[in-house]
Design a protein around this motif. Structure first.
Motif, short mmCIF file in Angstrom:
data_model
loop_
_atom_site.label_atom_id
_atom_site.label_comp_id
_atom_site.label_asym_id
_atom_site.label_seq_id
_atom_site.Cartn_x
_atom_site.Cartn_y
_atom_site.Cartn_z
N LEU A 199 -32.53 -28.66 45.97
CA LEU A 199 -33.21 -29.30 45.03
C LEU A 199 -32.63 -31.41 45.36
CD1 LEU A 199 -33.58 -27.95 41.44
CD2 LEU A 199 -35.14 -29.06 43.28
N CYS A 200 -31.21 -31.04 45.72
CA CYS A 200 -30.50 -32.69 45.54
C CYS A 200 -30.00 -32.78 47.23
CB CYS A 200 -28.90 -32.25 45.06
SG CYS A 200 -28.83 -31.85 43.43
N CYS A 250 -29.31 -30.23 38.20
CA CYS A 250 -28.30 -28.36 38.65
C CYS A 250 -28.59 -28.03 37.14
CB CYS A 250 -26.79 -28.94 39.27
SG CYS A 250 -26.43 -27.55 39.90
N CYS A 289 -30.11 -23.05 47.10
CA CYS A 289 -31.14 -24.10 46.36
C CYS A 289 -31.12 -25.45 47.14
CB CYS A 289 -30.83 -24.65 44.52
SG CYS A 289 -31.56 -25.81 43.93
N PRO A 303 -26.90 -29.49 50.84
CA PRO A 303 -26.20 -29.35 49.27
C PRO A 303 -25.55 -27.23 49.64
CG PRO A 303 -28.16 -29.51 49.19
CD PRO A 303 -27.84 -29.91 50.71
N PHE A 315 -23.67 -26.99 41.24
CA PHE A 315 -22.86 -26.08 41.38
C PHE A 315 -22.65 -26.49 43.07
CE2 PHE A 315 -24.80 -23.79 38.49
CZ PHE A 315 -23.98 -22.61 38.89
N CYS A 316 -23.09 -27.84 44.01
CA CYS A 316 -22.77 -28.09 44.95
C CYS A 316 -21.39 -29.30 44.89
CB CYS A 316 -23.69 -29.60 45.57
SG CYS A 316 -25.12 -27.60 45.73
S1 SF4 Z 1 -26.14 -29.02 43.08
FE1 SF4 Z 1 -27.25 -27.60 42.15
S2 SF4 Z 1 -29.34 -28.96 41.56
FE2 SF4 Z 1 -28.41 -29.99 42.99
S3 SF4 Z 1 -28.71 -28.35 45.52
FE3 SF4 Z 1 -27.27 -28.17 44.28
S4 SF4 Z 1 -27.02 -25.79 42.60
FE4 SF4 Z 1 -29.34 -27.51 43.64
#
Ligand code: SF4
Length: 212
Positions: A34-35, A128, A32, A48, A110-111
């Protein structure tokens, strides 16, 4: 920042560290991004790095908050002082805590989210849990769930007042234990609420000793 996909390659169908059967969502989650822009805008400008630490069949779920910088670097959850305190509350050693066949560790983010202006960890990005949490929960069937801090307590129980939720632990035990975050920042809270160590912690240890 190094390329995590090279340092921690995802092998479809297998847990890279333990060789356990992996949930279908895990490889997707590990990739992932996304962030990426959100994290690039923080003072640490990090990328991430989802810390994925769960497998099907775990009897205990640790619903945690988000990795701190040390965990971001280690790639392993709770490799910090919070982890020592949490394992003490649980009455488990590291071998048990990190055994993914028994304990699933699923944070609200998760990050590592980065730091705020005061140097405290930012909250987990809401996207997330919105993106991942229901899918992961669907594939887990824990006997005991530990809710670590306000974000997890809110998501799982719909309660906003952490102290009231933890004080009402008997309403949810032994299947669910709402807990404060084990961070050093909560040491004063623990001193103000001695019933936590005297009453909740022994019951938590007893329950986990039976389940694990
Ligand atoms: S915090 Fe969650 S949604 Fe954002 S990059 Fe990490 S895994 Fe992806």
């Amino acid at each position: 920042m190094s390329d995590d996909s090279q340092r921690f390659p995802a092998r479809p169908g297998a847990d890279p560290a333990a060789g356990l059967p992996e949930l279908p969502v895990a490889a997707e989650l590990r990739a992932c991004r996304l962030c990426v822009q959100r994290f690039a805008a923080t003072a640490t400008a990090h990328e991430p790095r989802p810390v994925v630490w769960f497998a099907r069949g775990a009897r205990v779920l640790v619903a945690s908050q988000a990795p701190g910088m040390r965990v971001h670097q280690s790639g392993r959850p709770f490799t910090d002082a919070s982890g020592q305190r949490l394992r003490d509350w649980m009455g488990v050693d590291e071998a048990t805590f990190y055994d993914r066949s028994r304990v699933a560790i699923v944070p609200m983010g998760f990050c590592f989210p980065g730091y705020d202006a005061k140097g405290a960890d930012l909250p987990p990005p809401p996207i997330c849990a919105r993106t991942w949490r229901a899918r992961i929960m669907h594939d887990l069937d824990p006997q005991v769930t530990l809710l670590i801090g306000g974000h997890a307590i809110r998501w799982h129980l719909g309660l906003r007042d952490v102290t009231a939720a933890v004080a009402g632990w008997r309403d949810h035990a032994p299947r669910v234990f709402p807990l404060p975050h084990p961070s050093w920042r909560n040491t004063a809270w623990l001193k103000r609420n001695p019933w936590f160590q005297a009453e909740l912690v022994p019951e938590l240890r007893k329950t986990l000793a039976e389940v694990l």
